[in-house]
Write a protein that holds these residues in place. Sequence first.
Motif, short mmCIF file in Angstrom:
data_model
loop_
_atom_site.label_atom_id
_atom_site.label_comp_id
_atom_site.label_asym_id
_atom_site.label_seq_id
_atom_site.Cartn_x
_atom_site.Cartn_y
_atom_site.Cartn_z
N MET A 1 0.86 -1.20 0.00
CA MET A 1 0.00 0.00 0.00
C MET A 1 0.89 1.24 0.00
O MET A 1 1.82 1.34 0.79
CB MET A 1 -0.92 0.00 1.23
N ALA A 2 0.57 2.17 -0.90
CA ALA A 2 1.36 3.40 -0.99
C ALA A 2 1.09 4.28 0.23
O ALA A 2 -0.03 4.29 0.77
CB ALA A 2 0.98 4.17 -2.25
N PRO A 3 2.11 4.99 0.72
CA PRO A 3 1.91 5.88 1.87
C PRO A 3 0.95 7.01 1.51
O PRO A 3 0.86 7.42 0.35
CB PRO A 3 3.31 6.41 2.15
N PRO A 4 0.19 7.52 2.47
CA PRO A 4 -0.74 8.60 2.19
C PRO A 4 0.00 9.86 1.77
O PRO A 4 1.14 10.10 2.15
CB PRO A 4 -1.47 8.80 3.52
N ILE A 5 -0.67 10.67 0.96
CA ILE A 5 -0.09 11.93 0.51
C ILE A 5 -0.04 12.91 1.67
O ILE A 5 -1.03 13.08 2.39
CB ILE A 5 -0.91 12.52 -0.64
N GLU A 6 1.09 13.54 1.88
CA GLU A 6 1.24 14.48 2.98
C GLU A 6 0.47 15.77 2.68
O GLU A 6 0.43 16.23 1.54
CB GLU A 6 2.72 14.81 3.19
N ILE A 7 -0.10 16.32 3.74
CA ILE A 7 -0.81 17.59 3.59
C ILE A 7 0.15 18.68 3.10
O ILE A 7 -0.23 19.55 2.32
CB ILE A 7 -1.47 18.00 4.93
N ARG A 8 1.41 18.60 3.55
CA ARG A 8 2.40 19.58 3.12
C ARG A 8 2.56 19.58 1.60
O ARG A 8 2.66 20.65 0.96
CB ARG A 8 3.75 19.26 3.77
N VAL A 9 2.53 18.41 0.99
CA VAL A 9 2.66 18.31 -0.46
C VAL A 9 1.43 18.90 -1.15
O VAL A 9 1.55 19.61 -2.16
CB VAL A 9 2.88 16.84 -0.88
N LEU A 10 0.25 18.60 -0.62
CA LEU A 10 -0.97 19.17 -1.19
C LEU A 10 -0.98 20.69 -1.06
O LEU A 10 -1.40 21.41 -1.97
CB LEU A 10 -2.20 18.57 -0.49
N ARG A 11 -0.50 21.18 0.07
CA ARG A 11 -0.43 22.63 0.28
C ARG A 11 0.51 23.26 -0.76
O ARG A 11 0.21 24.32 -1.32
CB ARG A 11 0.05 22.94 1.69
N ASN A 12 1.62 22.60 -1.04
CA ASN A 12 2.56 23.12 -2.03
C ASN A 12 1.97 23.06 -3.43
O ASN A 12 2.20 23.96 -4.25
CB ASN A 12 3.87 22.34 -1.96
N PHE A 13 1.23 22.00 -3.72
CA PHE A 13 0.55 21.88 -5.02
C PHE A 13 -0.45 23.02 -5.20
O PHE A 13 -0.51 23.64 -6.28
CB PHE A 13 -0.16 20.53 -5.11
#
Length: 306
Positions: A1-13
């Motif tokens: 299972m892939a690790p969940p996407i970090e909120i920090r990455v979504l914020r940067n996106f």
Amino acid sequence: MAPPIEIRVLRNFVAVVQEEGVTAAADVLRISQPALSRQIKELEEEMGATLFVRGNRGRALELTHEGQLLYRRAREIVELADRTKSEIASGKQIEGNVHIAAAQAQAMDILAEAAVHVRELHPGIHMQLHDDFGENIIERLNNGLADFGVLVQPADMSRYDHFALPGCDPMGLLMRADDELADRKTIHAEDLQGLPLIMPRGALLRRDISGWYGKNLRPFDVVGTMNLSFNASRFVRAGYGYELSLNGMVDTAEGSGLTFRPLDPPVFASLSLAWKKDQSLTPAAQAFLDCVREVVSRIRQQQSGE
């Protein structure tokens, strides 16, 4: 299972989209451009989709269809994370933001009065207003992005706790002050035949005046839709068309260039304040709700005494 996407990455996106480029976003985020570009590439690999249209040198980044979907959800996730952090940080002190998604209506005077009172009691409470129409308001409520929604009735209220707000807003036609219909005291269904109309999106979806208009007349000539009456009134004043709206949404005083005439027979919009049944209110939201109930109770007592 892939690790969940970090909120920090979504914020940067989200920052890349809002700043219209990696370079500008990197400056705002204070990280290196290569590091941010690598995050975006890894995010695309994780999502299994291309998020940006590439190859347009010198132009702002454009989102693909998949990128648009992720951007919408990423904004919601980041906003929820920020709200949760703020609520936890507030601790026992009653403070924080109260988010209200609302249609434009004079009933907002009630919420405004309650907001004044709650700020006197708890100066750390701030109001965040989101102007929208029915479907979007319901989506914000369901996604936890709004504490309260002000919904024009009829609407499916089975998932919400709610109560009616006093008063009903009359619906009518906004037009240029020099229009020949301005000589009328009221507007009848046949008067709308052939008129270029700007309609509230929510009213179209709910078919608010389908019964009033009747079946024997030609369909409306809808030349535009709107959420905010003020913006549409600019089109009306320019001569683009007529706006079907609630009374009191824009200035129609002498010199405004606009006038409003109610529909006949009258059509009224009633509104309700709603919040999710299975969602605990924050202390700030509960304090605001208590103040709204006080204002509504006082209004009803005044009405019963008239």
